[in-house]
Write a protein that holds these residues in place. Structure first.
Motif, PDB file in Angstrom:
ATOM      1  N   GLN A 370       0.826  -1.207   0.000  1.00 31.95           N
ATOM      2  CA  GLN A 370       0.000   0.000   0.000  1.00 31.95           C
ATOM      3  C   GLN A 370       0.868   1.268   0.000  1.00 31.95           C
ATOM      4  O   GLN A 370       0.553   2.257  -0.684  1.00 31.95           O
ATOM      5  CB  GLN A 370      -0.926   0.004   1.222  1.00 31.95           C
ATOM      6  N   SER A 371       1.951   1.218   0.801  1.00 31.92           N
ATOM      7  CA  SER A 371       2.851   2.381   0.851  1.00 31.92           C
ATOM      8  C   SER A 371       3.441   2.669  -0.521  1.00 31.92           C
ATOM      9  O   SER A 371       3.472   3.830  -0.980  1.00 31.92           O
ATOM     10  CB  SER A 371       3.976   2.135   1.864  1.00 31.92           C
ATOM     11  N   TYR A 372       3.917   1.614  -1.191  1.00 34.22           N
ATOM     12  CA  TYR A 372       4.510   1.806  -2.515  1.00 34.22           C
ATOM     13  C   TYR A 372       3.466   2.282  -3.536  1.00 34.22           C
ATOM     14  O   TYR A 372       3.769   3.080  -4.432  1.00 34.22           O
ATOM     15  CB  TYR A 372       5.188   0.533  -2.988  1.00 34.22           C
ATOM     16  N   GLU A 373       2.238   1.791  -3.389  1.00 35.07           N
ATOM     17  CA  GLU A 373       1.191   2.255  -4.306  1.00 35.07           C
ATOM     18  C   GLU A 373       0.927   3.745  -4.103  1.00 35.07           C
ATOM     19  O   GLU A 373       0.719   4.492  -5.076  1.00 35.07           O
ATOM     20  CB  GLU A 373      -0.095   1.452  -4.094  1.00 35.07           C
ATOM     21  N   SER A 379       5.262  -1.234  -9.554  1.00 37.35           N
ATOM     22  CA  SER A 379       5.889  -2.542  -9.701  1.00 37.35           C
ATOM     23  C   SER A 379       6.231  -3.131  -8.331  1.00 37.35           C
ATOM     24  O   SER A 379       5.971  -4.307  -8.058  1.00 37.35           O
ATOM     25  CB  SER A 379       7.151  -2.412 -10.552  1.00 37.35           C
ATOM     26  N   GLU A 380       6.835  -2.297  -7.468  1.00 32.33           N
ATOM     27  CA  GLU A 380       7.168  -2.755  -6.105  1.00 32.33           C
ATOM     28  C   GLU A 380       5.887  -3.103  -5.325  1.00 32.33           C
ATOM     29  O   GLU A 380       5.845  -4.094  -4.597  1.00 32.33           O
ATOM     30  CB  GLU A 380       7.949  -1.683  -5.352  1.00 32.33           C
ATOM     31  N   ALA A 381       4.867  -2.282  -5.502  1.00 29.66           N
ATOM     32  CA  ALA A 381       3.594  -2.544  -4.818  1.00 29.66           C
ATOM     33  C   ALA A 381       3.019  -3.884  -5.238  1.00 29.66           C
ATOM     34  O   ALA A 381       2.555  -4.678  -4.402  1.00 29.66           O
ATOM     35  CB  ALA A 381       2.597  -1.424  -5.125  1.00 29.66           C
ATOM     36  N   LEU A 405      -4.859  -2.752  -8.607  1.00 32.28           N
ATOM     37  CA  LEU A 405      -3.565  -2.221  -9.042  1.00 32.28           C
ATOM     38  C   LEU A 405      -3.269  -2.612 -10.484  1.00 32.28           C
ATOM     39  O   LEU A 405      -2.794  -1.784 -11.287  1.00 32.28           O
ATOM     40  CB  LEU A 405      -2.457  -2.734  -8.112  1.00 32.28           C
ATOM     41  N   ARG A 406      -3.537  -3.851 -10.822  1.00 32.85           N
ATOM     42  CA  ARG A 406      -3.262  -4.321 -12.184  1.00 32.85           C
ATOM     43  C   ARG A 406      -4.159  -3.615 -13.212  1.00 32.85           C
ATOM     44  O   ARG A 406      -3.737  -3.369 -14.348  1.00 32.85           O
ATOM     45  CB  ARG A 406      -3.444  -5.833 -12.249  1.00 32.85           C
TER      46      ARG A 406
END
Length: 414
Positions: A370-373, A379-381, A405-406
């Protein structure tokens, strides 16, 4: 006829003119076997002269159960009327025989006392309790508590009988005798509770039938913090908390282990949507026990999520981290708070420290994702969402976030 083992049998008996088959299981969980009439009589006669105390105890239980199904309208129990209630007398005789053969068995004394009390009440309804019967009942309860050093039941049974006696018409108007009876019942139940903490609420409910006074009610509680916590819950549930909250609070200072006292009070405040007051109480407790990590975690969560003072909640948690910097629960809570406070980079770094030591903590993977998103590092998320799902494949929430996300990634590519 070959000798049979009592433990292998239930004793069935079908009375003439009746379709009711009366059975008692001798010693559970032995299987049921039916004996014919001649076999049953032979077995009963053989066991009647046994020198085994347990045989007589089982026979006493057997005859006691038969008597429960035996119709007899009679006002008094006398030898002349023996034919009208044969099973009662046989039960009493076998209880006494078991006690004679093994006087150190508390189970025998308790069962005899309870049965004698029960049949007396059935035969002499509305009349005063015979002093001789009461004395014998008390003697056998007394023997039971003297012979048993660990079991709670002798104290519970004796206390229960005394509470029942205190509620009877016989002594309810005799103040001195009533007080003595209740005081003894309380002392006995207190010992039973000390041996078996699960009896606390039962004991309090019985005593509560005679008094609502806080100082009296707490006399039944052994000096164990967990039991005082349960006592507080009882007061809250039964509408007595608002009356006695200050009494309970004043009791805290007489104990060295105080957390459960504060816990009971803070939980009540939170349930009634007063988390700010709960925070004040916990801070008071932390002045007494500044190194109590669970209490600090609780204060920080109340401040952050309920009082909505996020900065203060994080500060309290940082103190806990200083006291125990490698505690995974503190680290996880800290990373989670940083995420909800919008500090996504810091949150991800803290949660990675958690994962480095606990690789199966799927909640940490999910929060990092969630943080990376939030940081648009899609990609990391995606990688961390997939890792969270691999660790907890039944989570629909994790799958929903990954699918969403996708869809975003696909939309952006188009």
């Amino acid at each position: 006829m070959p000798q049979k083992n009592l433990k292998n049998y239930n004793f069935p008996l079908q009375e003439k003119g009746s379709d009711n088959l009366i059975t008692i299981q001798a010693i559970p969980p032995f299987p049921v076997k039916r004996l014919g009439e001649s076999e049953l009589l032979w077995e009963l006669n053989r066991l009647k002269n046994s020198s085994n105390a347990e045989h007589h105890f089982v026979l006493a239980q057997y005859f006691a159960k038969l008597q429960n199904n035996y119709e007899a309208s009679i006002s008094q129990l006398t030898t002349k009327n023996e034919e009208k209630f044969p099973y009662e007398l046989k039960a009493l005789r076998h209880f006494k025989r078991a006690i004679t053969l093994n006087p150190m068995c508390s189970k025998y004394h308790i069962s005899f006392a309870e049965y004698l009390d029960r049949i007396y009440k059935k035969r002499w309804q509305g009349e005063k309790y015979s002093p001789s019967i009461k004395k014998e009942v008390m003697q056998h309860f007394g023997f039971a508590i003297k012979t048993d050093k660990e079991w709670d039941h002798p104290f519970r049974a004796y206390g229960n009988w005394l509470f029942s006696l205190a509620g009877s018409e016989e002594i309810c108007n005799e103040n001195d005798l009533l007080k003595q009876t209740i005081d003894l019942a309380v002392a006995l139940y207190k010992e039973a509770i000390r041996r078996n903490n699960s009896l606390l609420l039962e004991g309090i409910e019985k005593y509560n039938a005679f008094t609502n006074n806080y100082d009296e009610l707490k006399k039944i509680i052994p000096d164990v913090p967990q039991l005082y916590y349960s006592f507080a819950k009882y007061l809250q549930k039964n509408g007595l908390w608002e009356i006695y909250e200050s009494n309970f609070y004043n009791d805290i200072r007489s104990h060295t282990e105080r957390f459960l006292f504060y816990k009971a009070m803070v939980e009540y405040l939170c349930q009634n949507k007063r988390p700010g007051e709960g925070v004040s109480l916990l801070k008071e407790y932390l002045e007494y026990a500044p190194k109590d990590i669970p209490a600090r975690l609780w204060v920080s969560k109340l401040l952050f999520y309920d009082v909505h003072d996020k900065e203060e909640g994080i500060k309290v948690l940082e103190i806990a981290l200083q006291l125990k910097p490698e505690d995974l629960d503190i680290l996880f809570s800290y990373g989670k708070m940083l995420f909800h406070h919008g500090k996504y980079e810091e949150s991800a770094e803290i949660l990675k420290r958690v994962l480095s030591r606990d690789t199966k903590r799927h909640e940490a993977c999910f929060l990092i994702g969630q943080s990376y998103e939030k940081l648009f590092k899609m990609s990391e998320a995606e990688d961390y969402y997939e890792q969270a799902i691999s660790l907890n494949p039944n989570s629909t929430e994790y799958k929903r976030y990954l699918i969403r996300l996708r869809i975003k990634l696909k939309t952006n590519q188009q």
